[in-house]
Design a protein around this motif. Structure first.
Motif, PDB file in Angstrom:
ATOM      1  N   SER A 162       0.827  -1.212   0.000  1.00 36.97           N
ATOM      2  CA  SER A 162       0.000   0.000   0.000  1.00 36.97           C
ATOM      3  C   SER A 162       0.865   1.267   0.000  1.00 36.97           C
ATOM      4  N   ILE A 163       2.067   1.171   0.522  1.00 41.07           N
ATOM      5  CA  ILE A 163       2.974   2.327   0.546  1.00 41.07           C
ATOM      6  C   ILE A 163       3.814   2.407  -0.725  1.00 41.07           C
ATOM      7  N   PHE A 164       4.353   1.272  -1.169  1.00 41.94           N
ATOM      8  CA  PHE A 164       5.294   1.270  -2.281  1.00 41.94           C
ATOM      9  C   PHE A 164       4.696   0.807  -3.614  1.00 41.94           C
ATOM     10  N   SER A 165       3.471   0.318  -3.608  1.00 46.05           N
ATOM     11  CA  SER A 165       2.797  -0.182  -4.810  1.00 46.05           C
ATOM     12  C   SER A 165       3.575  -1.288  -5.515  1.00 46.05           C
ATOM     13  N   GLU A 166       4.348  -2.031  -4.741  1.00 42.46           N
ATOM     14  CA  GLU A 166       5.081  -3.185  -5.262  1.00 42.46           C
ATOM     15  C   GLU A 166       5.480  -4.077  -4.097  1.00 42.46           C
ATOM     16  N   ILE A 167       5.940  -5.250  -4.431  1.00 40.70           N
ATOM     17  CA  ILE A 167       6.475  -6.156  -3.423  1.00 40.70           C
ATOM     18  C   ILE A 167       7.918  -6.444  -3.810  1.00 40.70           C
ATOM     19  N   SER A 168       8.821  -6.227  -2.867  1.00 40.37           N
ATOM     20  CA  SER A 168      10.238  -6.486  -3.120  1.00 40.37           C
ATOM     21  C   SER A 168      10.728  -7.584  -2.167  1.00 40.37           C
ATOM     22  N   LEU A 169      12.008  -7.817  -2.181  1.00 40.39           N
ATOM     23  CA  LEU A 169      12.594  -8.862  -1.341  1.00 40.39           C
ATOM     24  C   LEU A 169      12.415  -8.564   0.144  1.00 40.39           C
ATOM     25  N   ILE A 170      12.517  -7.302   0.532  1.00 36.66           N
ATOM     26  CA  ILE A 170      12.470  -6.944   1.951  1.00 36.66           C
ATOM     27  C   ILE A 170      11.164  -7.388   2.629  1.00 36.66           C
ATOM     28  N   PRO A 171       9.995  -7.047   2.112  1.00 38.14           N
ATOM     29  CA  PRO A 171       8.788  -7.498   2.820  1.00 38.14           C
ATOM     30  C   PRO A 171       8.592  -9.012   2.782  1.00 38.14           C
ATOM     31  N   ILE A 172       9.074  -9.655   1.738  1.00 41.28           N
ATOM     32  CA  ILE A 172       8.938 -11.117   1.671  1.00 41.28           C
ATOM     33  C   ILE A 172       9.799 -11.771   2.743  1.00 41.28           C
ATOM     34  N   VAL A 173      11.019 -11.300   2.890  1.00 36.84           N
ATOM     35  CA  VAL A 173      11.908 -11.837   3.921  1.00 36.84           C
ATOM     36  C   VAL A 173      11.338 -11.546   5.306  1.00 36.84           C
ATOM     37  N   PHE A 174      10.867 -10.323   5.505  1.00 37.32           N
ATOM     38  CA  PHE A 174      10.281  -9.955   6.795  1.00 37.32           C
ATOM     39  C   PHE A 174       9.040 -10.814   7.089  1.00 37.32           C
ATOM     40  N   TYR A 175       8.247 -11.063   6.079  1.00 36.85           N
ATOM     41  CA  TYR A 175       7.054 -11.905   6.200  1.00 36.85           C
ATOM     42  C   TYR A 175       7.429 -13.314   6.667  1.00 36.85           C
ATOM     43  N   ILE A 176       8.458 -13.870   6.077  1.00 38.18           N
ATOM     44  CA  ILE A 176       8.909 -15.210   6.473  1.00 38.18           C
ATOM     45  C   ILE A 176       9.366 -15.202   7.926  1.00 38.18           C
ATOM     46  N   GLY A 177      10.101 -14.158   8.319  1.00 33.80           N
ATOM     47  CA  GLY A 177      10.524 -14.046   9.713  1.00 33.80           C
ATOM     48  C   GLY A 177       9.344 -13.951  10.657  1.00 33.80           C
ATOM     49  N   ALA A 178       8.357 -13.153  10.289  1.00 29.12           N
ATOM     50  CA  ALA A 178       7.169 -12.986  11.132  1.00 29.12           C
ATOM     51  C   ALA A 178       6.397 -14.302  11.255  1.00 29.12           C
ATOM     52  N   ILE A 179       6.398 -15.092  10.205  1.00 31.94           N
ATOM     53  CA  ILE A 179       5.741 -16.409  10.258  1.00 31.94           C
ATOM     54  C   ILE A 179       6.411 -17.278  11.318  1.00 31.94           C
ATOM     55  N   PHE A 180       7.742 -17.285  11.343  1.00 32.43           N
ATOM     56  CA  PHE A 180       8.445 -18.104  12.334  1.00 32.43           C
ATOM     57  C   PHE A 180       8.272 -17.561  13.748  1.00 32.43           C
ATOM     58  N   TRP A 181       8.186 -16.238  13.879  1.00 35.33           N
ATOM     59  CA  TRP A 181       7.918 -15.659  15.199  1.00 35.33           C
ATOM     60  C   TRP A 181       6.544 -16.132  15.679  1.00 35.33           C
ATOM     61  N   THR A 182       5.535 -16.038  14.816  1.00 31.26           N
ATOM     62  CA  THR A 182       4.183 -16.483  15.168  1.00 31.26           C
ATOM     63  C   THR A 182       4.161 -17.970  15.480  1.00 31.26           C
ATOM     64  N   LEU A 183       4.865 -18.750  14.695  1.00 28.10           N
ATOM     65  CA  LEU A 183       4.930 -20.198  14.925  1.00 28.10           C
ATOM     66  C   LEU A 183       5.476 -20.488  16.321  1.00 28.10           C
ATOM     67  N   GLY A 184       6.492 -19.744  16.745  1.00 29.99           N
ATOM     68  CA  GLY A 184       7.057 -19.934  18.079  1.00 29.99           C
ATOM     69  C   GLY A 184       6.111 -19.509  19.186  1.00 29.99           C
ATOM     70  N   TYR A 185       5.619 -18.266  19.106  1.00 32.68           N
ATOM     71  CA  TYR A 185       4.803 -17.780  20.231  1.00 32.68           C
ATOM     72  C   TYR A 185       3.440 -18.451  20.293  1.00 32.68           C
ATOM     73  N   ASP A 186       2.880 -18.854  19.168  1.00 33.04           N
ATOM     74  CA  ASP A 186       1.584 -19.524  19.234  1.00 33.04           C
ATOM     75  C   ASP A 186       1.728 -20.977  19.689  1.00 33.04           C
ATOM     76  N   THR A 187       2.897 -21.558  19.478  1.00 32.45           N
ATOM     77  CA  THR A 187       3.165 -22.881  20.042  1.00 32.45           C
ATOM     78  C   THR A 187       3.201 -22.779  21.565  1.00 32.45           C
ATOM     79  N   ILE A 188       3.841 -21.726  22.071  1.00 28.87           N
ATOM     80  CA  ILE A 188       3.841 -21.499  23.521  1.00 28.87           C
ATOM     81  C   ILE A 188       2.408 -21.350  24.025  1.00 28.87           C
ATOM     82  N   TYR A 189       1.619 -20.556  23.326  1.00 26.88           N
ATOM     83  CA  TYR A 189       0.217 -20.354  23.717  1.00 26.88           C
ATOM     84  C   TYR A 189      -0.534 -21.691  23.773  1.00 26.88           C
TER      85      TYR A 189
END
Length: 175
Positions: free
Chosen positions: A45-72
């Protein structure tokens, strides 16, 4: 229009996520994919494109969620086993800290990689020690999966962790 178009791709994820505990031991992974999709939408919505940075960050956020929701999930593991739903908490109940550590190592590795991709300053990498300490000492080391109160407090501490990461990103960009 680009953001609206890719937002439509999240609809099947949102509709099917509630069913995942019935079919797979990986509903936390599916939650990470679904929940963090907003990261891609915000970037587009800000850059009107998808580059490597948000994809990499997205993958990291997935693993963060996987960890904390496993704890939950350890709060409800007894009830979940009785009613027959599945989760990573059940799948890794014999070695939870190893699995959660694996998820968090990937997440931290991706935060380091993001800092390199975005040419963040020295302070970003120095202050990453705070989220690292939070994840591995306050969450994993002190986690007692037999105590639902411990699991809930570790899960809730991710609010503070998110704030730490946000400030760390600001420090990396501004200073």
């Amino acid at each position: 229009y680009f953001t609206i178009f890719i937002a439509l791709g999240s609809m099947p994820l949102a509709f099917t996520y509630p069913l995942m505990k019935r079919f797979t031991y990986w509903p936390q992974l599916f939650l990470g994919v679904t929940f963090n999709y907003g990261l891609i939408l915000g970037w587009s919505s800000i850059f009107s494109e998808i580059s490597l940075i948000p994809i990499v960050f997205y993958i990291g956020a997935i693993f963060w969620t996987l960890g904390y929701d496993t704890i939950y999930g350890y709060q409800d593991i007894i009830d979940d086993e009785i009613i027959g739903v599945k989760s990573t908490s059940i799948k890794f109940k014999n070695n939870p800290k190893k699995f959660i550590s694996f998820c968090y190592f990937i997440f931290i590795g991706i935060l380091i990689f993001i800092g390199l991709l975005m040419n963040f300053n020295y302070f970003y990498f120095l202050f990453l020690l705070l989220p690292i300490g939070h994840l591995f000492f306050l969450q994993i080391y002190k986690l007692n999966i037999e105590d639902p109160t411990s699991c809930l407090s570790k899960f809730k501490s991710n609010n503070a962790l998110g704030l730490l990461i946000f400030f760390n990103l600001l420090i990396g960009k501004i200073l």
